[in-house]
Design a protein around this motif. Structure first.
Motif, PDB file in Angstrom:
ATOM      1  N   ILE A 198      -9.888 -28.282  -9.471  1.00 54.82           N
ATOM      2  CA  ILE A 198      -9.201 -29.563  -9.629  1.00 54.82           C
ATOM      3  C   ILE A 198      -7.716 -29.285  -9.788  1.00 54.82           C
ATOM      4  O   ILE A 198      -7.304 -28.565 -10.696  1.00 54.82           O
ATOM      5  N   GLU A 199      -6.919 -29.864  -8.883  1.00 56.42           N
ATOM      6  CA  GLU A 199      -5.485 -29.633  -8.878  1.00 56.42           C
ATOM      7  C   GLU A 199      -4.765 -30.698  -9.707  1.00 56.42           C
ATOM      8  O   GLU A 199      -5.256 -31.822  -9.844  1.00 56.42           O
ATOM      9  N   PRO A 200      -3.593 -30.377 -10.259  1.00 57.98           N
ATOM     10  CA  PRO A 200      -2.824 -31.390 -10.981  1.00 57.98           C
ATOM     11  C   PRO A 200      -2.333 -32.484 -10.038  1.00 57.98           C
ATOM     12  O   PRO A 200      -2.037 -32.212  -8.868  1.00 57.98           O
ATOM     13  N   THR A 201      -2.253 -33.704 -10.536  1.00 57.89           N
ATOM     14  CA  THR A 201      -1.783 -34.836  -9.743  1.00 57.89           C
ATOM     15  C   THR A 201      -0.702 -35.582 -10.524  1.00 57.89           C
ATOM     16  O   THR A 201      -0.671 -35.544 -11.762  1.00 57.89           O
ATOM     17  N   ALA A 202       0.151 -36.292  -9.801  1.00 66.02           N
ATOM     18  CA  ALA A 202       1.205 -37.067 -10.456  1.00 66.02           C
ATOM     19  C   ALA A 202       0.613 -38.163 -11.326  1.00 66.02           C
ATOM     20  O   ALA A 202       1.127 -38.468 -12.407  1.00 66.02           O
ATOM     21  N   GLN A 203      -0.512 -38.755 -10.873  1.00 65.04           N
ATOM     22  CA  GLN A 203      -1.148 -39.822 -11.642  1.00 65.04           C
ATOM     23  C   GLN A 203      -1.823 -39.304 -12.903  1.00 65.04           C
ATOM     24  O   GLN A 203      -2.099 -40.079 -13.820  1.00 65.04           O
ATOM     25  N   GLY A 204      -2.080 -37.988 -12.947  1.00 63.31           N
ATOM     26  CA  GLY A 204      -2.783 -37.422 -14.090  1.00 63.31           C
ATOM     27  C   GLY A 204      -1.890 -37.083 -15.269  1.00 63.31           C
ATOM     28  O   GLY A 204      -2.393 -36.689 -16.322  1.00 63.31           O
ATOM     29  N   PHE A 205      -0.575 -37.242 -15.115  1.00 69.07           N
ATOM     30  CA  PHE A 205       0.344 -36.902 -16.202  1.00 69.07           C
ATOM     31  C   PHE A 205       0.540 -38.073 -17.155  1.00 69.07           C
ATOM     32  O   PHE A 205       0.730 -39.221 -16.733  1.00 69.07           O
ATOM     33  N   ILE A 206       0.483 -37.779 -18.442  1.00 67.14           N
ATOM     34  CA  ILE A 206       0.930 -38.701 -19.486  1.00 67.14           C
ATOM     35  C   ILE A 206       2.129 -38.030 -20.129  1.00 67.14           C
ATOM     36  O   ILE A 206       1.991 -37.021 -20.838  1.00 67.14           O
ATOM     37  N   ASN A 207       3.320 -38.570 -19.850  1.00 68.66           N
ATOM     38  CA  ASN A 207       4.565 -37.882 -20.168  1.00 68.66           C
ATOM     39  C   ASN A 207       4.541 -36.518 -19.480  1.00 68.66           C
ATOM     40  O   ASN A 207       4.414 -36.454 -18.267  1.00 68.66           O
ATOM     41  N   ALA A 208       4.610 -35.413 -20.222  1.00 66.86           N
ATOM     42  CA  ALA A 208       4.608 -34.094 -19.577  1.00 66.86           C
ATOM     43  C   ALA A 208       3.252 -33.404 -19.659  1.00 66.86           C
ATOM     44  O   ALA A 208       3.140 -32.223 -19.325  1.00 66.86           O
ATOM     45  N   VAL A 209       2.248 -34.133 -20.099  1.00 65.64           N
ATOM     46  CA  VAL A 209       0.918 -33.542 -20.282  1.00 65.64           C
ATOM     47  C   VAL A 209       0.012 -33.937 -19.111  1.00 65.64           C
ATOM     48  O   VAL A 209      -0.189 -35.128 -18.844  1.00 65.64           O
ATOM     49  N   GLN A 210      -0.518 -32.953 -18.413  1.00 70.38           N
ATOM     50  CA  GLN A 210      -1.520 -33.204 -17.377  1.00 70.38           C
ATOM     51  C   GLN A 210      -2.871 -33.376 -18.069  1.00 70.38           C
ATOM     52  O   GLN A 210      -3.332 -32.489 -18.789  1.00 70.38           O
TER      53      GLN A 210
END
Length: 286
Positions: free
Chosen positions: A47-59
């Motif tokens: 599972i790759e990081p996504t822009a939608q998955g960030f809350i502030n700077a936390v993935q």
């Protein structure tokens, strides 16, 4: 002629070796073929990081057992991997312990105490895996290092835990709910006798409100021990009847004279519930 034959004799073993090697399969090629399904499975599970998955700077990743979570790091940058509050760290294992700095710390206290795994690479262009085991689950992480960009932190949501909490809350609400509503105390009749075997699930009593019959069991009644209920007619023939379970009560949507609770096959346990004469008390609504 003699020289030609001698040369042919010398070349014959070489030709045989070449022919044999041409027909044989390289061990490296075999290993690559066997590893191909593993590589495909790992790619599918990552599972790759996504822009939608960030809350502030936390993935924030949704936790799924068996998934591999990508974590992007960089030299001179520390990435914080935060576990679930209350989760106890058991062990951390890395494929490369020479070129990565990996440590752990905690924040908070009590039930909100939280473990953090801190990761930092020595240089860019590195990759390895990280396995974190806790008292609740295992995390599988794919670490990569770039030049300057790094994830500041990551954590997880736990959909399965939320579902379990909802089910527990629903069960607690149901257990606290009354067995029935709108029942008038003066309409209750307790003229039922319980007889027969004495299993652990034997009911304490039975009563009705003129429309429904309620059978009260011990609070320790296990789901696996719940006996079905049969109505017994004047000829002694038994017929299975529908009922609802409300906490430790059976609710039968009718009034009966005789019913039996039966459990087991070879050594069947039978408890009989019989409505007896009401004496001087007249049944209202009957």
């Amino acid at each position: 002629m003699t020289r030609t034959l001698a040369a042919a004799a010398l070349l014959a073993p070489c030709l045989i070796l070449l022919a044999g090697s041409a027909g044989a399969t390289s061990p490296i090629r075999n290993a690559s073929r066997e590893a191909a399904p593993v590589a495909i499975a790992n790619r599918a599970a990552t599972i790759e990081p996504t822009a939608q998955g960030f809350i502030n700077a936390v993935q924030v990743y949704p936790f799924t057992d068996g998934a591999i979570y990508r974590v992007i790091t960089a030299p001179e940058r520390v990435t914080d991997i935060a576990l679930q509050p209350g989760e106890t760290l058991v062990a951390v294992a890395s494929g490369d312990t020479v070129r990565w700095v990996i440590g752990d710390t905690t924040s908070g206290s009590g039930t909100e105490k939280r473990t953090h795994i801190l990761v930092k690479p020595f240089s860019a262009g590195l990759s390895t895996n990280l396995v974190i085991t806790t008292d609740r689950r295992s995390y599988h992480i794919a670490l990569t290092s770039g030049m300057t960009t790094a994830m500041a932190a990551l954590s997880w949501t736990y959909p399965q835990d939320a579902l379990i909490a909802l089910k527990r809350a629903a069960a607690a609400t149901e257990a606290a709910a009354p067995v029935a509503v709108g029942i008038e105390v003066e309409r209750l009749h307790f003229n039922y006798a319980v007889s027969g075997d004495r299993p652990a699930w034997r009911p304490f009593r039975a009563f009705d409100d003129g429309r429904q019959t309620f059978i009260e069991f011990p609070a320790t009644l296990a789901v696996g021990e719940a006996p079905p209920i049969f109505l017994v007619d004047e000829k002694g023939e038994a017929q299975l009847v529908n009922y609802r379970v409300k906490g430790r009560f059976y609710v039968v949507d009718r009034i009966f004279d005789v019913a039996e609770l039966r459990l087991g096959t070879k050594h069947q346990q039978i408890v009989r519930i019989s409505r007896v004469a009401d004496g001087a008390t007249k049944r209202r609504g009957s």
